[in-house]
Design an enzyme around this catalytic site. Structure first.
Site: not given
Ligand code: TMP
Ligand code: MG
Length: 297
Positions: A49, A51, A96, A165, A213
């Protein structure tokens, strides 16, 4: 208890002694690490992943931005747009990470969040040419030890598949600016679609959110098919949604799932320990991952 067992069973990975490490089944973990080492680097791939897994969750008590947040907080978004994006975050983020809601319940709500956020971003006329500067001016940080992680995998030709994501254009720019976007790194994520004059017009499909995912969004991505011979997997994630990232690999022989538990640690510990082989609690580093790779490679 688990810490002592790990040290005895696997003194070769001293990082497992860190106080941030929790393991429910130490013998299984040691067995998988040994099996991956035995299979060798030609059988290994890392699926990660982005973030809050490769990037930091916090620094000095402050939250670090996700790839979406980097755009949200940037100078190219109007004050009104910023407020609306922040309201979405405050509404949907607790959902979430809520351990008391099922994935089935969360899924449509995540589609709602991503769809609304992407619509708001699209209204802001973001220019392709601005992304690099937006990333440069942001507070984003990769986890400590990212250099060693990317360098080791590159050196041993181990594919690194980043399944995110977040926003692909932004996260690619982060790893480019960190000078670690090597040829063994491949990304599947939400990419922006720009018009002929370089202005954001929409996001490309399929939409990837925290809880889809899996195979459903990987069909047709050529890169993923190529990885079918890599039957040893180290999976890195921070969400319960990251656990299915390797589901498309047809013949997984050994998989080690490492989960960063960043937020609501007490409430979520039980579920994370059941799901991830190794849980790293409030650990902003890649020390454990690097320690395991140092032993394996
Ligand atoms: P990841 O799958 O790479 O961790 O990315 C998803 C993360 O992005 C999830 O933890 C929620 C975050 N997110 C935001 O911070 N702002 C947003 O507008 C959206 C849609 C997701
Ligand atoms: Mg993440």
């Amino acid at each position: 208890v688990c810490v002592c067992v790990c040290v005895c069973v696997c003194p070769q990975v001293p990082e497992l002694q860190k106080t941030t490490v929790r393991i429910q089944q130490p013998e299984r973990v040691m067995g998988v690490i040994s099996a991956i080492k035995e299979q060798g680097s030609s059988k290994l791939q890392v699926i990660s992943d982005f973030d809050m897994t490769l990037s930091r969750f916090g620094c000095n008590g402050r939250r670090c931005p996700t790839s979406h947040n980097i755009l949200d907080n940037s100078r190219v978004i109007s004050e009104d747009g910023k407020k609306k994006l922040k309201d979405l975050l405050q509404h949907y983020y607790p959902i979430e990470i809520d351990p008391n809601r099922s994935l089935e319940e969360k899924r449509p709500l995540m589609v709602e969040w991503w769809t609304r956020a992407h619509e708001l971003l699209t209204q802001q006329k973001i220019q392709k040419g601005d992304i690099a500067q937006i990333v440069r001016e942001s507070d984003v940080m990769l986890r400590d030890g990212f250099n060693e992680l990317f360098d080791q995998l590159h050196k041993y030709n181990v594919p690194m598949f980043i399944f995110s994501a977040g926003v692909g254009d932004v996260l690619e720019e982060i790893i480019r600016q960190a000078n670690v976007f090597y040829p063994n790194v491949n990304v599947v994520s939400n990419y922006m679609d720009f018009d002929d004059s370089g202005v954001l017009k929409c996001f490309k499909s399929p939409l990837i959110h925290t809880y889809n995912k899996n195979n459903s969004v990987l069909q047709g991505t050529a890169y993923f098919q190529q990885l079918s011979t890599r039957t040893s997997i180290i999976l890195l994630g921070d969400s319960m949604g990251d656990l299915t990232m390797a589901d498309g690999v047809p013949s997984v022989e050994n998989i080690l799932k490492i989960g960063f538990l960043n937020d609501k640690v007490e409430e979520r510990r039980g579920k994370y320990l059941d799901a991830y082989d190794i849980v790293l609690e409030s650990d902003e580093t890649l020390d454990v991952v690097n320690g395991i790779l140092r032993y394996i490679l």
